[in-house]
Design an enzyme around this catalytic site. Structure first.
Site, PDB file in Angstrom:
ATOM      1  N   ASP A  77       9.215 -65.766  94.770  1.00 53.86           N
ATOM      2  CA  ASP A  77       9.051 -66.702  95.896  1.00 53.86           C
ATOM      3  C   ASP A  77       9.061 -65.981  97.247  1.00 53.86           C
ATOM      4  OD1 ASP A  77      11.842 -66.322  95.198  1.00 53.86           O
ATOM      5  OD2 ASP A  77      12.381 -67.978  96.534  1.00 53.86           O
ATOM      6  N   HIS A 129      22.790 -60.469  95.737  1.00 55.92           N
ATOM      7  CA  HIS A 129      21.869 -61.461  95.175  1.00 55.92           C
ATOM      8  C   HIS A 129      21.449 -61.153  93.735  1.00 55.92           C
ATOM      9  CE1 HIS A 129      19.096 -64.723  95.271  1.00 55.92           C
ATOM     10  NE2 HIS A 129      18.009 -63.983  95.232  1.00 55.92           N
ATOM     11  N   ASP A 162      17.891 -63.651 100.410  1.00 61.25           N
ATOM     12  CA  ASP A 162      18.767 -64.516  99.617  1.00 61.25           C
ATOM     13  C   ASP A 162      20.082 -63.776  99.388  1.00 61.25           C
ATOM     14  OD1 ASP A 162      16.465 -65.951  99.527  1.00 61.25           O
ATOM     15  OD2 ASP A 162      16.268 -65.966  97.342  1.00 61.25           O
TER      16      ASP A 162
HETATM   17 ZN   LIG Z   1      14.327 -67.044  97.097  1.00 56.91          ZN
HETATM   18 ZN   LIG Z   2      15.966 -64.566  95.436  1.00 56.94          ZN
END
Ligand SMILES: [Zn+2]
Ligand SMILES: [Zn+2]
Length: 305
Positions: A67, A140, A211
């Site tokens: 993403d 993450h 993230d």
């Molecule tokens: Zn993400």
């Molecule tokens: Zn991620």
């Protein structure tokens, strides 16, 4: 400078929020734009903004989850198809070079500009004209980084009226005075440039984070920034889930902004589960840190000097 939010959703796109990407547009001579992450369809989102692919000269990738990177081959290819020949530097975690080279070569995409890929590590520092970029590793599951962009302070403008009043004619001397040097005038008088400079312009500081779970590293990156862009995948009541999936809640993002004494906080990477009710995340964060905004796709935020 202006921050444009191109994709503000988490993981998968929804009708309200595309996957991650944000752009920082400078109003310098080059009119550069720096892109932060490049989720799928980022180039489509750019079509709805004043941004131009040809002006993007740096792309910072926080981590290699799809993403955040599936839009890269498209952006890189279209930038070339449009005839851009100016170089582009891509920053990101180890593995980024492989991803880009493979997708470009498999699809037979030839770039007419020079593409440099710089794989970053925790603690890396880069300098670009009057801007310093600092990199720190977040938490993450896979390597995820945050970027801190720091403009250097700039000397104040030369007080031309004051000089004219003293009978100093405009010319090359003004250049030396602007640098704060002492000069001697034709009539023998000495004057010091420092006495003719307005107040110094403080450079802006911005942190754009990938993230992450709540982490000290985020606080360090965000220390005293004008703007902190932080993920808020989950609401405050989902703290367990956020921890499990290596993400943050709205309130954790606000805590980072508060601890770092940031001036403002922008929440992004919002889970689609909140749909039209994402304001709830904003309100929770505001209870901790008042100057919080909730990013929306195609929304922009201006950062004044
Ligand atoms: Zn993400
Ligand atoms: Zn991620």
């Amino acid at each position: 400078m202006e921050l444009y939010f191109l994709g503000t959703g988490a993981g998968i796109p929804s009708k309200q929020r595309n996957v991650s990407a944000a752009a920082l547009r400078f109003f310098n001579d080059q009119g550069s734009t720096w892109l932060f992450d490049c989720g799928e369809a980022t180039q489509h989102q750019i079509l709805y903004t004043p941004l131009k692919l040809s002006k993007i000269d740096k792309i910072f990738i926080t981590h290699l989850h799809g993403d955040h990177i599936y839009g890269l081959p498209g952006v890189l290819g279209s930038r070339s198809f449009q005839g851009t020949e100016t170089p582009l530097t891509l920053f990101g975690p180890k593995g980024l070079k492989d991803f880009v080279q493979t997708s470009l070569s498999v699809s037979g995409t030839f770039l007419r500009y020079r593409l440099e890929v710089v794989e970053v590590e925790d603690g890396a520092v880069f300098k670009e004209r009057n801007t310093v970029i600092k990199v720190k590793k977040l938490v993450h599951g896979i390597p995820s980084f945050g970027y801190r962009i720091e403009e250097e302070n700039q000397a104040g403008s030369l007080q031309v009226d004051k000089l004219k009043a003293l009978g100093v004619p405009p010319g090359p001397l003004y250049g030396q005075l602007k640098e704060g040097k002492q000069i001697q005038l034709e009539d023998g008088r000495f004057i010091n440039g420092k006495d003719f400079l307005g107040p110094c312009k403080k450079g802006r500081k911005i942190a754009v984070l990938g993230d992450t779970r709540y982490t000290e590293a985020a606080i360090e990156l965000a220390k005293d920034v004008d703007v902190l862009v932080h993920e808020a995948t989950f609401g405050a009541h989902e703290q367990e889930l956020a921890h499990q999936y290596y993400h943050s809640t709205s309130v954790q993002a606000a805590k980072v902004a508060k601890m770092a004494e940031a001036s403002s906080l922008i929440l992004t990477h919002i889970s689609s589960r909140y749909g039209e009710n994402a304001d709830r995340l904003l309100n929770e964060a505001k209870e901790q840190f008042v100057n919080t905004y909730l990013a929306k796709d195609l929304w922009s935020y201006s950062i004044q000097p």
